[in-house]
Write a protein that holds these residues in place. Structure first.
Motif, short mmCIF file in Angstrom:
data_model
loop_
_atom_site.label_atom_id
_atom_site.label_comp_id
_atom_site.label_asym_id
_atom_site.label_seq_id
_atom_site.Cartn_x
_atom_site.Cartn_y
_atom_site.Cartn_z
N TRP A 140 45.04 46.47 34.05
CA TRP A 140 46.35 46.66 33.63
C TRP A 140 47.42 45.74 34.40
CZ3 TRP A 140 50.47 48.49 36.61
CH2 TRP A 140 49.90 49.01 37.85
N VAL A 141 47.09 45.69 35.80
CA VAL A 141 47.63 44.66 36.52
C VAL A 141 47.59 43.45 36.24
CG1 VAL A 141 48.11 43.80 38.86
CG2 VAL A 141 47.74 46.24 38.60
N GLU A 142 46.28 42.93 35.75
CA GLU A 142 46.27 41.44 35.02
C GLU A 142 46.92 41.42 33.96
OE1 GLU A 142 44.04 38.91 35.37
OE2 GLU A 142 43.13 39.06 37.65
N ARG A 143 46.84 42.06 33.00
CA ARG A 143 48.00 42.25 31.72
C ARG A 143 49.31 41.92 32.34
NH1 ARG A 143 43.88 45.84 30.46
NH2 ARG A 143 44.88 47.45 30.91
N LEU A 144 49.50 42.83 33.18
CA LEU A 144 51.01 42.78 33.45
C LEU A 144 51.46 41.33 34.19
CD1 LEU A 144 53.61 44.44 34.10
CD2 LEU A 144 52.69 44.76 36.41
N TRP A 145 50.56 40.81 35.01
CA TRP A 145 50.89 39.64 35.81
C TRP A 145 50.80 38.30 34.93
CZ3 TRP A 145 48.28 40.38 41.06
CH2 TRP A 145 49.11 41.38 41.85
N TYR A 146 49.69 38.26 33.95
CA TYR A 146 49.23 37.00 33.18
C TYR A 146 49.53 37.42 31.55
CZ TYR A 146 47.37 35.48 37.53
OH TYR A 146 47.04 35.22 38.91
N GLY A 147 50.09 38.35 31.29
CA GLY A 147 50.50 38.66 29.79
C GLY A 147 52.03 38.51 29.79
N ALA A 148 52.47 39.28 28.52
CA ALA A 148 53.78 39.25 28.19
C ALA A 148 54.09 40.71 28.22
CB ALA A 148 54.16 38.58 27.01
N SER A 149 53.54 41.49 29.08
CA SER A 149 53.98 42.82 28.94
C SER A 149 55.41 43.30 29.37
CB SER A 149 53.22 43.65 30.18
OG SER A 149 53.51 44.95 30.33
N PRO A 150 56.11 43.89 28.78
CA PRO A 150 57.65 44.37 28.99
C PRO A 150 57.75 45.06 30.01
CG PRO A 150 56.86 45.54 27.14
CD PRO A 150 55.65 44.57 27.38
N TRP A 151 56.72 45.84 30.72
CA TRP A 151 56.70 46.68 31.73
C TRP A 151 57.01 45.89 32.94
CZ3 TRP A 151 57.03 51.50 30.39
CH2 TRP A 151 56.27 51.97 29.55
N ARG A 152 56.76 44.81 33.22
CA ARG A 152 57.11 44.05 34.11
C ARG A 152 58.32 44.09 34.75
NH1 ARG A 152 56.86 40.09 30.16
NH2 ARG A 152 58.48 38.49 30.26
N TRP A 153 59.33 44.14 33.76
CA TRP A 153 60.85 44.18 33.94
C TRP A 153 61.14 45.46 34.68
CZ3 TRP A 153 62.27 39.59 34.02
CH2 TRP A 153 61.75 38.77 33.15
N LEU A 154 60.37 46.48 34.57
CA LEU A 154 60.73 47.86 35.31
C LEU A 154 60.34 47.46 36.88
CD1 LEU A 154 59.08 50.44 33.24
CD2 LEU A 154 61.36 49.99 33.54
N LEU A 155 59.56 46.64 37.30
CA LEU A 155 59.20 46.31 38.40
C LEU A 155 59.90 45.23 39.13
CD1 LEU A 155 55.29 46.66 38.48
CD2 LEU A 155 56.90 48.17 39.36
N TRP A 156 60.91 44.48 38.29
CA TRP A 156 61.59 43.39 38.67
C TRP A 156 62.38 43.50 39.91
CZ3 TRP A 156 66.93 41.43 37.05
CH2 TRP A 156 66.99 40.13 37.44
#
Length: 344
Positions: free
Chosen positions: A7-23
């Motif tokens: 799930w971290v790979e998908r967050l880091w190397y995909g277009a997951s919108p969840w990344r903005w929660l960690l921004w």
């Protein structure tokens, strides 16, 4: 470095919108990184003095990018120009060493780390491991080398450096371009504009966001399969159509699995954490299919003698024009001429 969950790979190397929660946390991380660099530039933190010019081979991302093959390539290329170089490392995967330790080819990976041991055995160059890289450089100077290559350490600013080389995974690039924890970066992308050269490992196209004027391409070329139990090598063309168990405890195991597939093998993938100590049961499967691992994994299997298990060596290859330009840039940065001799 432990394995990165899917799930971290998908967050880091995909277009997951969840990344903005960690921004917001990434902004805090970036602020800390920037403050630390500024402290070194202003002299608030002390840069250590070392008796050798240092070439740092590092990266911006968490996980593997191909630094060790480039280090081996540099050692060989410099030797061809009459320059004897050595390597310093923290010795990830081995015991922590507060005092510098010169790696012996007969050492165990559990003691000195898998990558330092691999480099020492493959190159014959002196390799020193220590938690304090500057101390490792000082010990390396006693071996009569003219140059120190740091395997990783781009962010270790207590160690001075004459040349910085950043390796970028050509398949994954810089991911989503964000710093930890929302992205895979330990420093922001503009940091690449400050290094002496960016070396892109593999991939069909150059990742976005790289300084093209100082970027060059590298690819990893596989050699004949080597038996873990000793004996005769196995030609790569014998993998065509063969089902194999692929075991990889490296930063980006998918690259290894893809390479075996490109060689014609039917791959059953078994990814393991980077630098993970291998157990015998990791190589035992309920069938007779051959088992293939990386060279880095093989050095962690000291004393094992199991038939049907092979390891795949790889070597870095850089086009001649780009290789010459890289070496000239390195010699210019370090002040070496190629006339230093072979050392002691």
């Amino acid at each position: 470095m432990s394995a990165v969950p899917g799930w971290v790979e998908r967050l880091w190397y995909g277009a997951s919108p969840w990344r903005w929660l960690l921004w917001p946390l990434s902004l805090l991380f970036l602020g800390g990184v920037s403050a630390r660099r500024a402290a070194y530039r202003l002299g608030l933190f002390r840069v250590q003095q070392v008796p050798l010019p240092v070439v740092v081979v590092g990266n911006l991302t968490v996980g593997g990018s191909g630094k060790t093959p480039l280090v081996l390539w540099l050692l060989q290329a410099l030797s061809a120009r009459g320059i004897r170089a050595g390597v310093v490392s923290r010795g990830y995967g081995g015991r922590p060493h507060r005092q510098p330790r010169l790696v012996d080819p007969t050492d165990r990976a559990a003691d000195v780390g898998d990558e330092p041991l691999l480099i020492a055995r493959r190159s014959g160059a002196p390799v020193v491991v220590c938690q304090a890289r500057a101390a490792a450089v000082r010990r390396l100077a006693e071996e009569g080398v003219a140059l120190a290559i740091s395997d990783d350490g781009l962010q270790h600013y207590a160690m001075p450096r004459a040349v910085e080389l950043a390796v970028v995974d050509g398949e994954r690039g810089l991911g989503n371009g964000l710093c930890l924890p929302a992205g895979p970066l330990r420093e922001p992308p503009p940091r690449l504009a400050e290094v002496d050269a960016v070396v892109v490992n593999g991939g069909r196209t150059l990742p976005a966001g790289l300084p093209l004027a100082r970027t060059l391409r590298m690819r990893l070329v596989p050699g004949a399969l080597q038996p873990l139990a000793g004996g005769h090598a196995r030609a790569l063309n014998t993998l065509e159509g063969v089902t194999v168990h692929a075991v990889a405890g490296i930063g980006h195991p998918q690259r290894f699995f893809r390479l075996l597939a490109e060689l014609g093998a039917r791959v059953i993938a078994h990814p393991l954490p980077d630098h993970a100590p291998l157990r015998r049961q990791d190589l035992e499967f309920p069938d007779a299919h051959p088992v293939i691992m990386t060279e880095k994994d093989a050095v962690r299997c000291e004393g094992w003698s199991r038939p049907g298990v092979w390891w795949l060596p790889v070597e870095a290859e850089i086009a001649e024009i780009q290789a010459d330009a890289l070496l000239e840039r390195l010699l210019l940065g370090t002040g070496l001429t190629g006339e230093e001799g072979s050392g002691g």
